[in-house]
Design an enzyme around this catalytic site. Structure first.
Site, PDB file in Angstrom:
ATOM      1  N   LYS A  97      37.815  42.386  -1.673  1.00 38.05           N
ATOM      2  CA  LYS A  97      38.614  42.822  -2.886  1.00 38.05           C
ATOM      3  C   LYS A  97      38.022  42.135  -4.110  1.00 38.05           C
ATOM      4  O   LYS A  97      36.903  41.319  -3.651  1.00 38.05           O
ATOM      5  CB  LYS A  97      40.083  42.474  -2.679  1.00 38.05           C
ATOM      6  CG  LYS A  97      40.353  40.769  -2.792  1.00 38.05           C
ATOM      7  CD  LYS A  97      41.790  40.611  -2.899  1.00 38.05           C
ATOM      8  CE  LYS A  97      42.248  39.095  -2.704  1.00 38.05           C
ATOM      9  NZ  LYS A  97      43.568  38.789  -2.823  1.00 38.05           N
ATOM     10  N   LEU A 107      48.986  32.198  -0.861  1.00 42.81           N
ATOM     11  CA  LEU A 107      48.176  32.450  -2.180  1.00 42.81           C
ATOM     12  C   LEU A 107      47.183  33.690  -1.773  1.00 42.81           C
ATOM     13  O   LEU A 107      46.811  34.057  -0.524  1.00 42.81           O
ATOM     14  CB  LEU A 107      47.129  31.308  -2.407  1.00 42.81           C
ATOM     15  CG  LEU A 107      46.259  30.851  -1.445  1.00 42.81           C
ATOM     16  CD1 LEU A 107      45.029  31.366  -1.281  1.00 42.81           C
ATOM     17  CD2 LEU A 107      45.793  29.313  -1.853  1.00 42.81           C
ATOM     18  N   CYS A 138      42.449  37.373   6.120  1.00 43.51           N
ATOM     19  CA  CYS A 138      44.041  37.169   6.565  1.00 43.51           C
ATOM     20  C   CYS A 138      44.407  38.623   7.564  1.00 43.51           C
ATOM     21  O   CYS A 138      44.961  38.343   8.618  1.00 43.51           O
ATOM     22  CB  CYS A 138      44.746  36.824   5.636  1.00 43.51           C
ATOM     23  SG  CYS A 138      44.543  35.210   4.920  1.00 43.51           S
TER      24      CYS A 138
END
Ligand SMILES: NC(=O)c1ccc[n+]([C@@H]2O[C@H](COP(=O)([O-])OP(=O)(O)OC[C@H]3O[C@@H](n4cnc5c(N)ncnc54)[C@H](O)[C@@H]3O)[C@@H](O)[C@H]2O)c1
Length: 438
Positions: free
Chosen positions: A324, A153, A263
């Site tokens: 983001k 995700l 990540c």
């Protein structure tokens, strides 16, 4: 099916809420008592579109509950997910697996009856073997199968991604493990999400390979953007020109200030370390990491150059802080090294972000937090757009220009059109496109 989700962070909470929405009974467990107390009151620990409603709806019908105590939920569950953090280990960049192994020990002590223990955290190849060893050593009598089920995700679109995944990856050689996974994800087969069943080690490697590839793709277009600036080409057109080729694909070809987030940076480093340890170095990934680190640092120089090299005493307005849009996650955000470097150069920095300012306060000091873009732009010598939140796409440029000391916009996300910015009377600098003077 009864599910225990160990770790109620970004992945644990979204996955838990979505599994509950599929009709399973999910208990989300976390060590962080304040987080669990807040969730019980209906307060979300993260900003993620649609999450509060999804959690509330499933909590109301009793399919989603929260606790700090793992024992009862694990004993009752047929599926126990490990969704704890795997941050970079201080010093060497390997994934820190201490939370995963601690969770495995606690699970071992609590399991009862046949249980699939499923690793959703991003973990290096071989971690599933170690989780299994820990459980078998602590509880030789336990009837457990350990499965890998990495999560893909994206923050900001997490629910949509979980419910409509491009694919589901399941790593197991055990038929009973496969049956549990089939049952858990059954609603998604109806949507025809492809499922890849493979070995546990292969599933673990798929996750890292995917993130490293995407990080490399971003870094590639960032380097092309540098070249485009030097040769007078437009990187936006290059990205479109290559992205329409199906073999390449248009996604992750947006030039910008370098990738960040919870990540890509840590996973790329962890994969490079694993590869070195196995004497199969991934030089492309190592270079991607180095290029990206250098790029993040270079963004402050780009702003300084736009100001003619004079930053001392200048006021710089920064729009967008999170790594983001549509998240409040500040982990490894490009805004952090940018702002630190601007401060080192003697600039005064004013900032605004639609959702990330509370999180930012823990990592950004000495800046002025502002309530909206126009207050942020007040008497600024330059306005730097760092995160492309939707609300920055339609700013009132006349109002901005009036507020600013000098009409200079440095757009690190190529949100605006150079010709239009020039027409509105701004000096405009963007990424990989010809510079525009008003
Ligand atoms: N955030 C993402 O977008 C994303 C996407 C895919 C995969 N992942 C991976 O998923 C994993 C989790 O990431 P995250 O962003 O959700 O992390 P996070 O830091 O937001 O959450 C981890 C949670 O685990 C809890 N925890 C730690 N040890 C525990 C224990 N023994 N028992 C109960 N709770 C415990 C922590 O208190 C924390 O709330 C990581 O491996 C990450 O790489 C993250």
């Amino acid at each position: 099916m009864r599910v225990a989700m160990i770790g109620t962070g970004y992945v644990g909470l979204v996955s838990g809420a979505c599994f509950a929405d599929f009709g399973h009974h999910v208990v989300c467990v976390d060590k962080d008592a304040a987080k669990i107390a807040a969730l019980k009151r209906g307060e979300m620990p993260i900003y993620e579109p649609g999450l509060a409603d999804l959690v509330a709806a499933n909590a109301r019908v009793g399919r989603l509950t929260f606790t700090t105590d793992l024992k009862g939920p694990v004993a009752e569950a047929e599926a126990v997910f490990i969704a704890v953090g795997t941050p970079s280990r201080r010093g060497d960049g390997h994934a820190d697996l201490s939370f995963v192994y601690a969770a495995a020990k606690e699970i071992a002590a609590a399991v009862s009856g046949f249980t699939a223990v499923i690793t959703k955290s991003t973990v290096p190849v071989g971690t599933g073997d170690e989780v299994e060893r820990i459980i078998r050593q602590a509880r030789p009598d336990a009837d457990v199968t350990v499965v890998s089920n990495p999560e893909f995700l994206r923050e900001g679109a997490a629910i949509q991604d979980f419910k409509h995944p491009d694919r589901i990856v399941v790593g197991t050689d055990d038929e009973r493990g496969r049956d549990v996974m089939n049952e858990l994800y059954r609603p998604l087969y109806l949507n025809q999400a492809p499922i890849i069943v493979t070995s546990r080690r292969t599933a673990e490697l798929i996750k890292y390979a995917a993130n490293a590839f995407l990080a490399t793709k971003i870094t590639f277009i960032n380097e092309i953007a540098e070249l485009a600036e030097k040769v007078g080409a437009d990187v936006q057109h290059v990205a479109r020109g290559i992205g329409l080729d199906n073999r390449i694909g248009g996604k992750f070809l947006h030039a910008g200030p370098g990738f960040g987030g919870s990540c890509f940076p840590k996973d790329a480093v962890a994969l490079a370390k694993t590869a070195q340890d196995h004497d199969a170095p991934l030089r492309l990934v190592e270079t991607t990491i180095a290029v990206n680190d250098a790029r993040k640092r270079a963004m402050a120089r780009k702003v300084a150059n736009a100001l003619g090299g004079e930053t001392r005493g200048r006021t710089i307005a920064v729009l967008g802080l999170t790594f983001k849009p549509n998240t409040d996650d500040m982990r490894e955000a490009p805004s952090i090294p940018l702002i630190a470097a601007l401060q080192d150069m003697g600039a005064k920095v004013r900032v605004y972000d639609p959702a990330g300012m509370e999180q930012a306060k823990a990592v950004l000091t000495g800046v002025t937090y502002c309530e909206n873009p126009y207050v942020c732009a007040d008497k600024a010598d330059a306005l730097v757009l760092v995160t492309e939140w939707e609300e920055f796409r339609a700013l009132d440029f006349d109002r901005l220009k009036k507020a600013m000391a000098r009409p200079l916009v440095v757009d690190l996300r190529n949100v605006y059109r150079p010709d239009e910015m020039a027409r509105r009377g701004f000096d405009y600098v963007s990424i990989g496109r010809p510079k525009q003077r008003s």
